[in-house]
Structures are given as C-alpha cells and as structure tokens.
Motif scaffolding. Sequence first.
Motif, PDB file in Angstrom:
ATOM      1  N   GLU A  43       0.820  -1.222   0.000  1.00  0.00           N
ATOM      2  CA  GLU A  43       0.000   0.000   0.000  1.00  0.00           C
ATOM      3  C   GLU A  43       0.845   1.260   0.000  1.00  0.00           C
ATOM      4  O   GLU A  43       0.528   2.222  -0.689  1.00  0.00           O
ATOM      5  CB  GLU A  43      -0.939  -0.004   1.205  1.00  0.00           C
ATOM      6  N   THR A  44       1.951   1.260   0.749  1.00  0.00           N
ATOM      7  CA  THR A  44       2.746   2.483   0.863  1.00  0.00           C
ATOM      8  C   THR A  44       3.674   2.703  -0.325  1.00  0.00           C
ATOM      9  O   THR A  44       3.887   3.838  -0.729  1.00  0.00           O
ATOM     10  CB  THR A  44       3.580   2.505   2.156  1.00  0.00           C
ATOM     11  N   THR A  45       4.231   1.636  -0.887  1.00  0.00           N
ATOM     12  CA  THR A  45       5.170   1.812  -1.994  1.00  0.00           C
ATOM     13  C   THR A  45       4.486   1.839  -3.348  1.00  0.00           C
ATOM     14  O   THR A  45       5.030   2.397  -4.298  1.00  0.00           O
ATOM     15  CB  THR A  45       6.223   0.691  -2.026  1.00  0.00           C
ATOM     16  N   ARG A  46       3.345   1.221  -3.458  1.00  0.00           N
ATOM     17  CA  ARG A  46       2.623   1.099  -4.730  1.00  0.00           C
ATOM     18  C   ARG A  46       3.487   0.476  -5.823  1.00  0.00           C
ATOM     19  O   ARG A  46       3.267   0.696  -7.004  1.00  0.00           O
ATOM     20  CB  ARG A  46       2.090   2.447  -5.184  1.00  0.00           C
ATOM     21  N   ALA A  47       4.466  -0.324  -5.426  1.00  0.00           N
ATOM     22  CA  ALA A  47       5.363  -0.964  -6.391  1.00  0.00           C
ATOM     23  C   ALA A  47       4.747  -2.216  -6.993  1.00  0.00           C
ATOM     24  O   ALA A  47       5.140  -2.641  -8.061  1.00  0.00           O
ATOM     25  CB  ALA A  47       6.691  -1.310  -5.719  1.00  0.00           C
ATOM     26  N   GLY A  48       3.809  -2.818  -6.304  1.00  0.00           N
ATOM     27  CA  GLY A  48       3.195  -4.041  -6.798  1.00  0.00           C
ATOM     28  C   GLY A  48       3.967  -5.294  -6.445  1.00  0.00           C
ATOM     29  O   GLY A  48       3.507  -6.397  -6.693  1.00  0.00           O
ATOM     30  N   VAL A  49       5.160  -5.115  -5.879  1.00  0.00           N
ATOM     31  CA  VAL A  49       6.008  -6.252  -5.518  1.00  0.00           C
ATOM     32  C   VAL A  49       6.676  -5.969  -4.181  1.00  0.00           C
ATOM     33  O   VAL A  49       7.131  -4.856  -3.940  1.00  0.00           O
ATOM     34  CB  VAL A  49       7.113  -6.495  -6.575  1.00  0.00           C
ATOM     35  N   VAL A  50       6.728  -6.983  -3.347  1.00  0.00           N
ATOM     36  CA  VAL A  50       7.531  -6.927  -2.130  1.00  0.00           C
ATOM     37  C   VAL A  50       8.585  -8.013  -2.263  1.00  0.00           C
ATOM     38  O   VAL A  50       8.258  -9.181  -2.501  1.00  0.00           O
ATOM     39  CB  VAL A  50       6.694  -7.163  -0.853  1.00  0.00           C
ATOM     40  N   VAL A  51       9.846  -7.632  -2.152  1.00  0.00           N
ATOM     41  CA  VAL A  51      10.936  -8.595  -2.206  1.00  0.00           C
ATOM     42  C   VAL A  51      11.116  -9.162  -0.811  1.00  0.00           C
ATOM     43  O   VAL A  51      11.325  -8.418   0.146  1.00  0.00           O
ATOM     44  CB  VAL A  51      12.245  -7.925  -2.689  1.00  0.00           C
ATOM     45  N   CYS A  52      10.998 -10.486  -0.699  1.00  0.00           N
ATOM     46  CA  CYS A  52      11.178 -11.159   0.588  1.00  0.00           C
ATOM     47  C   CYS A  52      12.549 -11.808   0.609  1.00  0.00           C
ATOM     48  O   CYS A  52      12.818 -12.756  -0.144  1.00  0.00           O
ATOM     49  CB  CYS A  52      10.099 -12.211   0.803  1.00  0.00           C
ATOM     50  N   ASP A  53      13.417 -11.280   1.467  1.00  0.00           N
ATOM     51  CA  ASP A  53      14.756 -11.847   1.625  1.00  0.00           C
ATOM     52  C   ASP A  53      14.634 -13.055   2.538  1.00  0.00           C
ATOM     53  O   ASP A  53      14.392 -12.927   3.729  1.00  0.00           O
ATOM     54  CB  ASP A  53      15.692 -10.801   2.216  1.00  0.00           C
TER      55      ASP A  53
END
Length: 128
Positions: A43-53
């Motif tokens: 919601e905050t980045t609006r990038a559409g992707v979260v990279v999970c390390d």
Amino acid sequence: MTSAGPPGLPHVDAVTPAVLVLPGPVSRGETPRLCDEVRALLETTRAGVVVCDVGGLGPPGLAVVDLLARLELTARRAGGRIRLRDADPALHSLLGFVGLRFETERQVEQREPPLGVQEAVEPGDAAG
C-alpha cells in the motif's frame, strides 16, 4: 516554432520494490504480523512487488512453505505479489515439489551457461 520536451522517456515512474527481511526461524504465530507487513508495504510503496529476503530463514521445511504461500496470497489479495531473494536451492526444490512457483531475483544458481561456452559437436552431426 518547435518545442522540445525533456530528454529521456516521457512520464516513466520507476518504483523500487520494498524489501522484507524474513529472519529465521519464523514461528507460526508470526505469520499474521508478516502478512500485515506485506500488505502495508504494498500500500505504501505502490510498487506491486515486495521482495522477501529469505536467506535467513534457515533450513527449508513445510513451515517456511506455509509462510511463503500465505505471504503470496496476502500480496495477491492486495493487488501485488512477492519475489524471493537469496533463496536456498533446497527451498526452490521444496516449493517445486509442493507445486508452488515464486518469482525470484536473478541468481547464479539459475544454471545459465557461462559466456563463451559452446555445445560439443558430435561427428556426423549435420551443420546447422
């Protein structure tokens, strides 16, 4: 009279995905909090992707598979997805075994042939 626009691509907004570091081992009780974090990052980045390390998760097991499946489901419901970073080859195998496919960041283990290496030609092979 001509007017030139600014150099570069017109109106391109490059968004860098957020990174969520998953420390290991993760208990089942932490899953709801991590799902909330994925939702909030989307919601905050609006990038559409979260990279999970996932490099710190330790040895892969069904608890890790369950966590990643829930994080992906949460991301999809929020209109995004997760991408795995630093995934162990054993985790890739386990995810494939249970039928889950995740986008991963480019890694050397993806078995791309080194530059300058050619296949051997057998005698009698037609030129092609």
